[in-house]
Design an enzyme around this catalytic site. Structure first.
Site, PDB file in Angstrom:
ATOM      1  N   LYS A  24       0.882  -1.181  -0.048  1.00  0.00           N
ATOM      2  CA  LYS A  24       0.099  -0.012   0.059  1.00  0.00           C
ATOM      3  C   LYS A  24       0.941   1.174   0.165  1.00  0.00           C
ATOM      4  O   LYS A  24       0.833   2.121   0.934  1.00  0.00           O
ATOM      5  CB  LYS A  24      -0.998  -0.012   1.278  1.00  0.00           C
ATOM      6  CG  LYS A  24      -2.097   1.152   1.122  1.00  0.00           C
ATOM      7  CD  LYS A  24      -3.163   0.815   0.075  1.00  0.00           C
ATOM      8  CE  LYS A  24      -4.085   1.852   0.094  1.00  0.00           C
ATOM      9  NZ  LYS A  24      -5.022   1.853  -1.144  1.00  0.00           N
ATOM     10  N   ASP A  27      -2.152 -12.131   5.545  1.00  0.00           N
ATOM     11  CA  ASP A  27      -3.329 -12.766   6.454  1.00  0.00           C
ATOM     12  C   ASP A  27      -4.515 -12.683   5.985  1.00  0.00           C
ATOM     13  O   ASP A  27      -5.423 -13.740   5.855  1.00  0.00           O
ATOM     14  CB  ASP A  27      -3.342 -12.171   7.799  1.00  0.00           C
ATOM     15  CG  ASP A  27      -4.050 -13.130   9.003  1.00  0.00           C
ATOM     16  OD1 ASP A  27      -4.572 -14.026   8.483  1.00  0.00           O
ATOM     17  OD2 ASP A  27      -4.390 -12.626  10.179  1.00  0.00           O
ATOM     18  N   ASP A  74      -6.832 -15.797   3.505  1.00  0.00           N
ATOM     19  CA  ASP A  74      -8.307 -16.291   3.915  1.00  0.00           C
ATOM     20  C   ASP A  74      -9.209 -15.930   2.544  1.00  0.00           C
ATOM     21  O   ASP A  74     -10.087 -16.694   2.385  1.00  0.00           O
ATOM     22  CB  ASP A  74      -8.906 -15.408   4.991  1.00  0.00           C
ATOM     23  CG  ASP A  74      -8.062 -16.128   6.184  1.00  0.00           C
ATOM     24  OD1 ASP A  74      -7.458 -16.894   6.228  1.00  0.00           O
ATOM     25  OD2 ASP A  74      -8.698 -15.400   7.451  1.00  0.00           O
TER      26      ASP A  74
END
Length: 353
Positions: free
Chosen positions: A187, A243, A247
């Protein structure tokens, strides 16, 4: 080959899926004349209940003297629902990663043709998707300085040059071994830590001239993983982004119960499913053991036992094709198989191969 494996079942469904993972390893040992020995240790909520520490020193010593760690999951609703709890199961997982120096989490993402219909995404987007997410595992906000009172809280997102260089080195090398395409996710338009990631990646890029390297903001990457999953080969990113992103990739496989991972670094390598402990299902014979079993395959492949790993993968593929599946991926009206029955079917397949 002789392997000494630390076994950490953890909480919730962990002991059930671990039992099947070990049974598969035992079947492989018999088939290929290996000797696998196991040493079990406590962690997570179970360890908090017994000794007040989610990753006690005795467990760490078990891990340190093992050739590899096979881990299941930690987490308990008692702690999820109590934000004031001073000690939490997940702290044990973070401590284990830090003490073992497990800075590189490798999560393969691939489709199973017979399960494409279980994904919320369209078949034509998914078919043939095959990529790896490499997540930095011991830095960033999860390990930075923290503070909380009733009115203010912060988590510090700190990365150093050595931390970034070592994970990027893993990613560049893996891309070179695969389809020679690396995507660095950050980012950098907002975060200083991400700008350092991008700066260092660009500095290192010329060392791998055969690898095509591109850069993508996390918000764009999160969208494109779901809309263009075949674009990716190897993704590397920092801890928090990794993380969440990994998912999200369960939408591609059709179930988090199908995703294994490895964590590599300075000491004993660790292999684990990416899903959580699902405490609501503990003891009900509902949990999908395939991610645990595929994690065992990754463990064997780490030590060069590629035929052994391939046989496990072949058995998993066959179980899915023949509808030997736990409820979350079962075909409508199909026979019921629980955690135990799926594991036993795969062991039988290996025995008969």
């Amino acid at each position: 080959m002789n392997l000494h494996i630390a076994i950490l079942p953890g909480d919730g469904i962990g002991p059930e899926i671990m039992k099947q993972g070990v049974a598969v390893l035992d079947a492989i040992a018999r088939k290929f004349n290996h000797q696998f020995t196991y040493e079990e240790a406590i962690c997570g909520a179970h360890a908090i209940d017994l000794v007040g520490d989610p990753y006690p020193e005795a467990t760490h010593q078990v891990c340190m003297r093992a050739d590899a760690v096979l881990f299941a999951a930690v987490g308990d609703l008692r702690f999820d629902n109590d934000p004031t709890a001073p000690v939490r199961p997940e702290q044990g997982l973070l401590a284990m990663r830090k003490k073992l120096g497990l800075y590189a989490n490798v999560r393969p993402v691939a489709t199973f043709p017979c399960l494409l219909h279980k994904s919320p995404l369209k078949d034509e987007l998914l078919r043939g998707a095959d990529f790896v997410v490499i997540r930095e595992l011991t830095g960033g906000m999860y390990f930075g300085e923290k503070y909380q009172d009733n009115d203010r809280a912060y988590d510090t997102d700190i990365y150093t040059r050595p931390e970034i260089e070592r994970i990027l080195r893993v990613a560049f090398n893996m891309a070179r071994q695969r389809r020679k395409h690396l995507t660095v996710v950050d980012k950098a338009n907002v975060l200083a830590s991400s700008r350092l990631w991008r700066q260092i990646a660009k500095e290192m890029e010329p060392q791998w001239p055969d690898v095509k390297t591109d850069y993508m903001f996390i918000d764009n990457a999160s969208m494109r993983v779901l809309t263009e999953p075949r674009f990716f080969d190897v993704i590397v990113t920092e801890n928090t982004f990794g993380d969440i992103l990994t998912d999200e990739t369960s939408c591609i496989t059709g179930s988090m119960g199908l995703q294994p991972s490895s964590s590599l670094g300075e000491h004993t390598p660790l292999f684990e499913p990416v899903h959580g402990s699902w405490p609501q299902a503990a003891g009900q014979n509902l949990a999908n053991p395939l991610a645990q079993i595929l994690s065992a395959a990754m463990l064997l492949e780490h030590f060069g036992l590629n035929d052994e790993g391939a046989l496990i993968r072949q058995a998993v593929d066959a179980s899915l094709e023949q509808n030997v599946r736990t409820p979350e991926i079962q075909v409508e009206g199909g026979p019921h198989y629980g955690t135990r029955e799926v594991g036993e079917w795969i062991v039988d397949y290996i025995n008969q191969a």
